[in-house]
Design a protein around this motif. Structure first.
Motif, PDB file in Angstrom:
ATOM      1  N   HIS A   1       1.618  -3.770 -12.016  1.00  0.00           N
ATOM      2  CA  HIS A   1       3.027  -3.280 -12.025  1.00  0.00           C
ATOM      3  C   HIS A   1       2.935  -1.752 -12.638  1.00  0.00           C
ATOM      4  O   HIS A   1       3.351  -0.773 -12.136  1.00  0.00           O
ATOM      5  N   GLN A   2       2.322  -1.740 -13.749  1.00  0.00           N
ATOM      6  CA  GLN A   2       2.153  -0.401 -14.638  1.00  0.00           C
ATOM      7  C   GLN A   2       1.565   0.548 -13.789  1.00  0.00           C
ATOM      8  O   GLN A   2       1.889   1.686 -13.515  1.00  0.00           O
ATOM      9  N   ARG A   3       0.443   0.287 -12.947  1.00  0.00           N
ATOM     10  CA  ARG A   3      -0.419   0.876 -12.291  1.00  0.00           C
ATOM     11  C   ARG A   3       0.347   1.586 -10.998  1.00  0.00           C
ATOM     12  O   ARG A   3       0.226   2.559 -10.582  1.00  0.00           O
ATOM     13  N   LYS A   4       1.069   0.526 -10.543  1.00  0.00           N
ATOM     14  CA  LYS A   4       1.799   1.203  -9.324  1.00  0.00           C
ATOM     15  C   LYS A   4       3.114   2.086  -9.650  1.00  0.00           C
ATOM     16  O   LYS A   4       3.382   3.228  -9.095  1.00  0.00           O
ATOM     17  N   GLN A   5       3.401   1.822 -10.841  1.00  0.00           N
ATOM     18  CA  GLN A   5       4.691   2.722 -11.393  1.00  0.00           C
ATOM     19  C   GLN A   5       4.065   4.206 -11.834  1.00  0.00           C
ATOM     20  O   GLN A   5       4.483   5.165 -11.495  1.00  0.00           O
ATOM     21  N   LYS A   6       2.850   4.172 -12.134  1.00  0.00           N
ATOM     22  CA  LYS A   6       2.001   5.125 -12.385  1.00  0.00           C
ATOM     23  C   LYS A   6       1.820   6.059 -11.141  1.00  0.00           C
ATOM     24  O   LYS A   6       1.814   7.459 -10.990  1.00  0.00           O
ATOM     25  N   GLU A   7       1.282   5.353 -10.091  1.00  0.00           N
ATOM     26  CA  GLU A   7       1.006   5.925  -8.940  1.00  0.00           C
ATOM     27  C   GLU A   7       2.323   6.468  -8.295  1.00  0.00           C
ATOM     28  O   GLU A   7       2.400   7.680  -7.703  1.00  0.00           O
TER      29      GLU A   7
ATOM     30  N   TRP B   1       1.425  -7.615 -14.894  1.00  0.00           N
ATOM     31  CA  TRP B   1       1.900  -6.577 -15.746  1.00  0.00           C
ATOM     32  C   TRP B   1       1.126  -5.337 -15.504  1.00  0.00           C
ATOM     33  O   TRP B   1       1.777  -4.141 -15.406  1.00  0.00           O
ATOM     34  N   LEU B   2      -0.058  -5.404 -15.700  1.00  0.00           N
ATOM     35  CA  LEU B   2      -1.129  -4.134 -15.413  1.00  0.00           C
ATOM     36  C   LEU B   2      -0.917  -3.560 -13.949  1.00  0.00           C
ATOM     37  O   LEU B   2      -0.890  -2.553 -13.730  1.00  0.00           O
TER      38      LEU B   2
ATOM     39  N   GLU C   1       4.640   7.733  -9.944  1.00  0.00           N
ATOM     40  CA  GLU C   1       4.893   8.946 -10.866  1.00  0.00           C
ATOM     41  C   GLU C   1       4.038   9.997 -10.289  1.00  0.00           C
ATOM     42  O   GLU C   1       4.486  11.240 -10.293  1.00  0.00           O
TER      43      GLU C   1
ATOM     44  N   ARG D   1      -0.825 -11.054 -17.526  1.00  0.00           N
ATOM     45  CA  ARG D   1      -1.223  -9.533 -18.078  1.00  0.00           C
ATOM     46  C   ARG D   1      -1.738  -8.785 -16.853  1.00  0.00           C
ATOM     47  O   ARG D   1      -1.559  -7.631 -16.760  1.00  0.00           O
TER      48      ARG D   1
END
Length: 177
Positions: free
Chosen positions: A84-90, A81-82, A92, A78
């Protein structure tokens, strides 16, 4: 000059956002490493099932004898995954900031006529005074019709507008003494 101030402000705000995101990632890494310590692991005889609602995603994975290693693995997955999500938001956010830099800055023109009545301009409904250019600007822009001044002295009114403080707070009446 206004553009340089705006670009400096946007750079500072971008740096603050990146700093906050970086600190969040560091905090998440610290939390993951702390939860991997044996001190925080669940003893084998404890059942977490009793405290967990039936519709919880981990409920099916739980048994009477809790497998702490599996719980730690689930937490680590988890956390990854979080992250990874944070890097994706960065990414964007970075793309959005680059797009925002490409757009020209807004032009703001502020007329602050502090010794006029509320209906002095033609755009405000005055039938006698003709102000065609100001009326055209008012038609295309925004008029603040609820604005009022706290004192009749013009430069004190402007100081109040610029500072956002009342005369009793900014004390600009003391100038010249």
């Amino acid at each position: 000059m206004v553009r340089s101030i705006q670009s400096q402000q946007s750079r500072v705000s971008r740096m603050l956002v990146i700093l906050l995101i970086t600190l969040s990632v560091i905090l998440l890494a610290i939390l993951v490493s702390v939860h991997q310590l044996d001190v925080f692991s669940v003893p084998q005889h404890t059942t977490i099932e009793q405290d967990m609602p039936d519709n919880h995603p981990l409920h099916d994975k739980m048994s009477r004898n809790v497998d702490t290693n599996q719980l730690l693995i689930d937490k680590a997955q988890r956390a990854r995954w979080l992250a990874h999500q944070r890097k994706q938001k960065e990414r964007e956010l970075q793309q959005q900031m680059e797009e925002d830099e490409k757009q020209p800055p807004m032009n703001i023109l502020l007329f602050y006529a502090d010794d006029w009545r509320h209906d002095t301009m033609g755009a405000a409904g005055n039938p006698i005074v003709k102000t065609p250019f100001i009326d055209a600007l008012a038609k295309e822009g925004v008029r603040f019709v609820e604005n009022c001044v706290t004192t009749s002295i013009c430069w004190i009114s402007r100081a109040t507008l610029y500072t956002g403080q009342y005369l009793a707070r900014h004390h600009f009446e003391m100038l010249g003494r």
